[in-house]
Design a protein around this motif. Structure first.
Motif, PDB file in Angstrom:
ATOM      1  N   HIS A  42       7.771   0.866  -0.111  1.00 14.58           N
ATOM      2  CA  HIS A  42       8.064   2.036   0.718  1.00 14.58           C
ATOM      3  C   HIS A  42       7.350   3.248   0.115  1.00 14.58           C
ATOM      4  O   HIS A  42       7.981   4.070  -0.558  1.00 14.58           O
ATOM      5  N   ALA A  46       5.191   7.509   3.779  1.00 18.06           N
ATOM      6  CA  ALA A  46       4.748   6.525   4.769  1.00 18.06           C
ATOM      7  C   ALA A  46       5.809   6.364   5.853  1.00 18.06           C
ATOM      8  O   ALA A  46       7.002   6.306   5.568  1.00 18.06           O
ATOM      9  N   VAL A  48       7.323   3.930   8.199  1.00 16.89           N
ATOM     10  CA  VAL A  48       7.385   2.499   8.510  1.00 16.89           C
ATOM     11  C   VAL A  48       8.159   2.233   9.794  1.00 16.89           C
ATOM     12  O   VAL A  48       8.269   1.083  10.225  1.00 16.89           O
ATOM     13  N   CYS A  53       9.702  -2.479   5.603  1.00 12.76           N
ATOM     14  CA  CYS A  53       8.756  -2.178   4.532  1.00 12.76           C
ATOM     15  C   CYS A  53       7.393  -1.866   5.127  1.00 12.76           C
ATOM     16  O   CYS A  53       7.153  -2.084   6.323  1.00 12.76           O
ATOM     17  N   ILE A  54       6.479  -1.409   4.281  1.00 11.27           N
ATOM     18  CA  ILE A  54       5.150  -1.040   4.749  1.00 11.27           C
ATOM     19  C   ILE A  54       4.378  -2.253   5.259  1.00 11.27           C
ATOM     20  O   ILE A  54       3.555  -2.149   6.178  1.00 11.27           O
ATOM     21  N   ALA A  57       5.241  -2.787   8.885  1.00 11.78           N
ATOM     22  CA  ALA A  57       5.060  -1.632   9.765  1.00 11.78           C
ATOM     23  C   ALA A  57       3.763  -1.775  10.554  1.00 11.78           C
ATOM     24  O   ALA A  57       2.825  -2.465  10.130  1.00 11.78           O
ATOM     25  N   GLY A  60       0.405  -1.446   8.841  1.00 10.16           N
ATOM     26  CA  GLY A  60       0.656  -1.506   7.404  1.00 10.16           C
ATOM     27  C   GLY A  60       0.024  -2.725   6.757  1.00 10.16           C
ATOM     28  O   GLY A  60      -0.421  -3.656   7.432  1.00 10.16           O
ATOM     29  N   ARG A  61       0.001  -2.716   5.441  1.00 12.74           N
ATOM     30  CA  ARG A  61      -0.559  -3.832   4.673  1.00 12.74           C
ATOM     31  C   ARG A  61       0.356  -4.109   3.490  1.00 12.74           C
ATOM     32  O   ARG A  61       0.652  -3.203   2.702  1.00 12.74           O
ATOM     33  N   CYS A  62       0.795  -5.346   3.372  1.00 12.03           N
ATOM     34  CA  CYS A  62       1.696  -5.696   2.278  1.00 12.03           C
ATOM     35  C   CYS A  62       0.959  -5.630   0.948  1.00 12.03           C
ATOM     36  O   CYS A  62      -0.109  -6.232   0.792  1.00 12.03           O
TER      37      CYS A  62
END
Length: 220
Positions: A42, A46, A48, A53-54, A57, A60-62
Motif C-alpha cells: 500500500h 497510491a 487502490v 492492495c496495489i 488495483a 497496479g503492479r504487484c
C-alpha cells in the motif's frame, strides 16, 4: 541481496504489508534507514480503490515478483483477526517468500505457523536480520525442503542444523539409518545447493551427513 559475514544482513528487499492503514509507514521508514530496499503493498499516496492492495488495483503492479523480494513483513499494531489489507502476508505464504509478523499474529488464523519469525514491533530490525541470516530459519527451511524428498524415499525425516565456524557454515543433515554412498552424496549435494541458492552464493558452506545410531551420531 548484499550480505556481510558473519551473519549480518547489509541490504535486502523487503515488502511491507499492514493490517490497518498507515501501520507500515514508520516501520518501513526504519527498514529503509537501516539500508534496506523497501516496497509496499500500500504505497503512500497510491489510490487502490476497492482493491486490497496495489497489485490488484487498476493499473497496479504487484511488487512481490518471483525471486526479487527477500522478506515480507506484516505490520500488526494491534491484536485482532486477519484483515484483507494484509493480504500480502498470504501472498508470501503462497509464493514461498519468507514472512515475518511484527506484532500479535492474527487471531483465528494459522499465519503465525507459516511465518519464519514473529516479533514485537520494536524488535523489527533485529528480527529481520535474524530471519534471513545464513544460519537463520529461512536458510534452514530451504535446506530442509531440499533434502526432505530424498529422506522420504528412505522412510526418514532428516534433521538439519546450521553452524557457523569461523566464517564457514557447516550444514549437518542427520539420519537415523545408514544409506548407501550414492544417497549420501545426493543429500549432501542437495543441502549444499539449497544453502548456496538461499544465500545467493555469498557464504561459504560445507555439508555433512550424520547417522544417528542408538548410542551415538556418526559423521559421514
Amino acid at each position: 541481496m548484499v550480505r556481510a559475514w558473519p551473519g549480518r544482513v547489509e541490504s535486502m528487499k523487503v515488502l511491507v504489508t499492514e493490517s490497518v492503514p498507515a501501520a507500515g509507514t514508520v516501520p518501513g521508514a526504519m527498514l529503509a534507514l537501516d539500508g534496506h530496499n523497501v516496497v509496499f503493498c500500500h504505497p503512500a499516496g497510491a489510490d487502490v480503490g476497492p482493491a486490497p492492495c496495489i497489485g490488484l488495483a487498476v493499473g497496479g503492479r504487484c511488487p512481490l515478483r518471483p525471486g526479487e523480494v527477500d522478506l515480507v513483513v506484516d505490520i500488526r499494531p494491534a491484536p485482532g483477526p486477519f484483515t484483507m489489507r494484509e493480504a500480502g502476508a498470504m501472498c508470501a505464504v503462497r509464493t514461498g517468500t519468507p514472512l515475518l509478523i511484527a506484532g500479535r499474529p492474527p487471531t483465528g488464523s494459522t499465519l503465525a505457523e507459516e511465518a519464519v519469525e514473529v516479533c514485537e514491533q520494536d524488535e523489527l530490525l533485529a528480527a529481520c536480520a535474524k530471519a534471513v541470516a545464513p544460519t537463520g530459519p529461512v536458510v534452514r527451511r530451504a535446506v530442509i525442503e531440499a533434502v526432505a524428498p530424498i529422506a522420504r524415499r528412505l522412510g526418514e525425516t532428516a534433521d538439519v542444523r546450521l553452524l557457523d565456524v569461523e566464517g564457514t557454515v557447516h550444514i549437518y543433515v542427520s539420519l537415523l539409518n545408514d544409506p548407501d554412498d550414492v544417497v549420501i552424496e545426493d543429500i549432501r549435494r542437495a543441502a549444499w545447493l539449497a544453502f548456496t541458492r538461499a544465500t545467493r552464493g555469498r557464504v561459504q558452506a560445507v555439508s555433512h551427513i550424520a547417522v544417528r545410531t542408538k548410542s551415538t551420531s556418526r559423521p559421514r
